[in-house]
Write an enzyme that holds these catalytic residues in place. Structure first.
Site, PDB file in Angstrom:
ATOM      1  N   CYS A 103       0.744  -1.269  -0.120  1.00 40.04           N
ATOM      2  CA  CYS A 103       0.161   0.005  -0.042  1.00 40.04           C
ATOM      3  C   CYS A 103       0.804   1.342  -0.051  1.00 40.04           C
ATOM      4  O   CYS A 103       1.617   1.616   0.928  1.00 40.04           O
ATOM      5  CB  CYS A 103      -0.943   0.066   1.273  1.00 40.04           C
ATOM      6  SG  CYS A 103      -1.781   1.623   1.500  1.00 40.04           S
ATOM      7  N   CYS A 162       0.521   3.482   3.179  1.00 33.91           N
ATOM      8  CA  CYS A 162       1.391   2.745   4.265  1.00 33.91           C
ATOM      9  C   CYS A 162       2.855   3.090   4.454  1.00 33.91           C
ATOM     10  O   CYS A 162       3.485   3.365   5.250  1.00 33.91           O
ATOM     11  CB  CYS A 162       1.175   1.176   4.381  1.00 33.91           C
ATOM     12  SG  CYS A 162      -0.519   0.911   5.267  1.00 33.91           S
ATOM     13  N   ASP A 198      -1.227  16.296  -2.255  1.00 34.07           N
ATOM     14  CA  ASP A 198      -1.498  15.537  -3.374  1.00 34.07           C
ATOM     15  C   ASP A 198      -0.767  15.662  -4.477  1.00 34.07           C
ATOM     16  O   ASP A 198      -0.211  16.986  -4.915  1.00 34.07           O
ATOM     17  CB  ASP A 198      -3.099  15.680  -3.843  1.00 34.07           C
ATOM     18  CG  ASP A 198      -3.537  14.686  -4.496  1.00 34.07           C
ATOM     19  OD1 ASP A 198      -4.369  13.893  -4.187  1.00 34.07           O
ATOM     20  OD2 ASP A 198      -3.159  14.442  -5.624  1.00 34.07           O
ATOM     21  N   HIS A 247      -3.746   0.999   8.552  1.00 39.26           N
ATOM     22  CA  HIS A 247      -4.422   0.757   7.304  1.00 39.26           C
ATOM     23  C   HIS A 247      -5.911   0.438   7.116  1.00 39.26           C
ATOM     24  O   HIS A 247      -6.235  -0.642   8.151  1.00 39.26           O
ATOM     25  CB  HIS A 247      -3.469  -0.425   6.474  1.00 39.26           C
ATOM     26  CG  HIS A 247      -3.893  -0.658   5.205  1.00 39.26           C
ATOM     27  ND1 HIS A 247      -3.674  -0.046   4.168  1.00 39.26           N
ATOM     28  CD2 HIS A 247      -5.264  -1.394   4.757  1.00 39.26           C
ATOM     29  CE1 HIS A 247      -4.372  -0.435   3.136  1.00 39.26           C
ATOM     30  NE2 HIS A 247      -5.095  -1.532   3.355  1.00 39.26           N
ATOM     31  N   ASN A 298     -13.853   9.699  -1.232  1.00 46.14           N
ATOM     32  CA  ASN A 298     -14.257   8.838  -2.291  1.00 46.14           C
ATOM     33  C   ASN A 298     -14.043   7.343  -1.934  1.00 46.14           C
ATOM     34  O   ASN A 298     -13.243   7.089  -1.269  1.00 46.14           O
ATOM     35  CB  ASN A 298     -13.166   8.858  -3.409  1.00 46.14           C
ATOM     36  CG  ASN A 298     -13.282  10.384  -4.275  1.00 46.14           C
ATOM     37  OD1 ASN A 298     -14.303  10.944  -4.380  1.00 46.14           O
ATOM     38  ND2 ASN A 298     -11.976  10.817  -4.646  1.00 46.14           N
ATOM     39  N   GLY A 334     -14.612   6.634  -7.765  1.00 43.92           N
ATOM     40  CA  GLY A 334     -13.218   7.372  -8.176  1.00 43.92           C
ATOM     41  C   GLY A 334     -12.211   7.011  -7.139  1.00 43.92           C
ATOM     42  O   GLY A 334     -11.319   7.707  -7.197  1.00 43.92           O
ATOM     43  N   HIS A 386      -6.381   2.845   0.748  1.00 44.66           N
ATOM     44  CA  HIS A 386      -6.170   3.191   2.098  1.00 44.66           C
ATOM     45  C   HIS A 386      -6.888   4.461   2.319  1.00 44.66           C
ATOM     46  O   HIS A 386      -6.714   5.693   1.695  1.00 44.66           O
ATOM     47  CB  HIS A 386      -4.591   3.381   2.084  1.00 44.66           C
ATOM     48  CG  HIS A 386      -4.137   3.842   3.594  1.00 44.66           C
ATOM     49  ND1 HIS A 386      -3.021   3.196   4.201  1.00 44.66           N
ATOM     50  CD2 HIS A 386      -4.491   4.768   4.271  1.00 44.66           C
ATOM     51  CE1 HIS A 386      -2.792   3.815   5.477  1.00 44.66           C
ATOM     52  NE2 HIS A 386      -3.876   4.763   5.553  1.00 44.66           N
ATOM     53  N   HIS A 434      -8.520   8.067   3.037  1.00 46.05           N
ATOM     54  CA  HIS A 434      -7.777   9.385   3.075  1.00 46.05           C
ATOM     55  C   HIS A 434      -9.043  10.457   2.860  1.00 46.05           C
ATOM     56  O   HIS A 434     -10.108  10.163   2.069  1.00 46.05           O
ATOM     57  CB  HIS A 434      -6.782   9.417   2.032  1.00 46.05           C
ATOM     58  CG  HIS A 434      -7.207   9.024   0.633  1.00 46.05           C
ATOM     59  ND1 HIS A 434      -7.187   7.965   0.045  1.00 46.05           N
ATOM     60  CD2 HIS A 434      -7.730   9.646  -0.242  1.00 46.05           C
ATOM     61  CE1 HIS A 434      -7.758   7.914  -1.209  1.00 46.05           C
ATOM     62  NE2 HIS A 434      -7.901   9.188  -1.513  1.00 46.05           N
ATOM     63  N   HIS A 476      -9.796  14.013   1.193  1.00 45.02           N
ATOM     64  CA  HIS A 476      -9.276  15.201   0.589  1.00 45.02           C
ATOM     65  C   HIS A 476      -9.703  16.491   1.159  1.00 45.02           C
ATOM     66  O   HIS A 476     -10.647  16.806   1.579  1.00 45.02           O
ATOM     67  CB  HIS A 476      -9.779  15.368  -0.813  1.00 45.02           C
ATOM     68  CG  HIS A 476      -9.375  14.177  -1.684  1.00 45.02           C
ATOM     69  ND1 HIS A 476      -8.576  13.940  -2.807  1.00 45.02           N
ATOM     70  CD2 HIS A 476      -9.742  12.679  -1.578  1.00 45.02           C
ATOM     71  CE1 HIS A 476      -8.479  13.107  -3.438  1.00 45.02           C
ATOM     72  NE2 HIS A 476      -9.174  12.054  -2.649  1.00 45.02           N
TER      73      HIS A 476
HETATM   74  P1  AMP Z   1      -8.493   8.829  -4.527  1.00 43.38           P
HETATM   75  O1  AMP Z   1      -8.951   9.011  -6.107  1.00 43.38           O
HETATM   76  O2  AMP Z   1      -9.760   9.493  -3.757  1.00 43.38           O
HETATM   77  O3  AMP Z   1      -8.217   7.345  -4.060  1.00 43.38           O
HETATM   78  O4  AMP Z   1      -7.412   9.764  -4.139  1.00 43.38           O
HETATM   79  C1  AMP Z   1      -6.198   9.148  -4.496  1.00 43.38           C
HETATM   80  C2  AMP Z   1      -5.486  10.399  -4.504  1.00 43.38           C
HETATM   81  O5  AMP Z   1      -4.018  10.295  -4.068  1.00 43.38           O
HETATM   82  C3  AMP Z   1      -5.208  10.984  -5.871  1.00 43.38           C
HETATM   83  O6  AMP Z   1      -5.664  12.680  -5.746  1.00 43.38           O
HETATM   84  C4  AMP Z   1      -3.785  10.905  -6.235  1.00 43.38           C
HETATM   85  O7  AMP Z   1      -3.234  12.003  -6.914  1.00 43.38           O
HETATM   86  C5  AMP Z   1      -3.176  11.004  -4.782  1.00 43.38           C
HETATM   87  N1  AMP Z   1      -1.781  10.395  -4.937  1.00 43.38           N
HETATM   88  C6  AMP Z   1      -1.388   8.958  -5.269  1.00 43.38           C
HETATM   89  N2  AMP Z   1      -0.311   8.837  -5.178  1.00 43.38           N
HETATM   90  C7  AMP Z   1       0.212   9.751  -4.395  1.00 43.38           C
HETATM   91  C8  AMP Z   1       1.423   9.910  -3.562  1.00 43.38           C
HETATM   92  N3  AMP Z   1       2.415   9.321  -3.872  1.00 43.38           N
HETATM   93  N4  AMP Z   1       1.699  11.159  -3.014  1.00 43.38           N
HETATM   94  C9  AMP Z   1       0.623  11.980  -2.891  1.00 43.38           C
HETATM   95  N5  AMP Z   1      -0.469  11.958  -3.420  1.00 43.38           N
HETATM   96  C10 AMP Z   1      -0.928  10.592  -3.999  1.00 43.38           C
HETATM   97 ZN    ZN Z   2      -2.295   1.194   3.740  1.00 43.78          ZN
END
Ligand code: AMP
Ligand code: ZN
Length: 110
Positions: free
Chosen positions: A5, A8, A31, A47, A84, A90, A95, A97, A99
């Site tokens: 992940c 993680c 992001d 996680h 999301n 989307g 994991h 999170h 926004h």
């Molecule tokens: P979601 O679409 O809600 O799952 O959001 C995932 C978000 O994680 C997206 O906006 C990606 O741009 C962001 N993302 C993916 N990998 C990374 C990373 N290594 N560092 C920062 N943001 C990331």
């Molecule tokens: Zn994780």
């Protein structure tokens, strides 16, 4: 902890990242592909694949509290929060999170 992940790995500092805020429960990072002037992700240290998998009601409250703390720490007063849940909505990183989006052009609702 899930070994493959990406969040993680960021939490555990296996992938270097700049934490814009951190407390006992979360880290917050910018992001990688910002969708607004400010686009921060608040990520629980444990996680959990998605909101649908989160059973700890106490942690749910602390996550929202952590969103407030993150916003305050980075100087935001006006911001939008998005979670999301599921690929069909989307979600791309499985994991949980939250926004935080802020900046001009956010007056238009989805
Ligand atoms: P979601 O679409 O809600 O799952 O959001 C995932 C978000 O994680 C997206 O906006 C990606 O741009 C962001 N993302 C993916 N990998 C990374 C990373 N290594 N560092 C920062 N943001 C990331
Ligand atoms: Zn994780």
């Amino acid at each position: 902890m899930s070994t493959d992940c990406i969040f993680c790995k960021i939490v555990n500092k296996e992938i270097p990242s700049n934490f814009v805020y951190e407390n006992e429960d979360v880290i917050a990072i910018n992001d990688l592909h910002p969708q607004a002037e400010t686009h921060v992700l608040v990520i629980p240290k444990i996680h959990v694949a998605s909101l649908a998998e989160l059973e700890d009601v106490n942690l749910m409250g602390r996550l929202l509290q952590s969103v407030k703390e993150t916003a305050k720490a980075i100087g935001l007063t006006d911001y939008r929060t998005i979670i999301n849940t599921g690929a069909g909505a989307g979600q791309t990183v499985f994991h949980l999170h939250i926004h935080i989006l802020s900046g001009k052009n956010l007056k238009e609702k989805l």
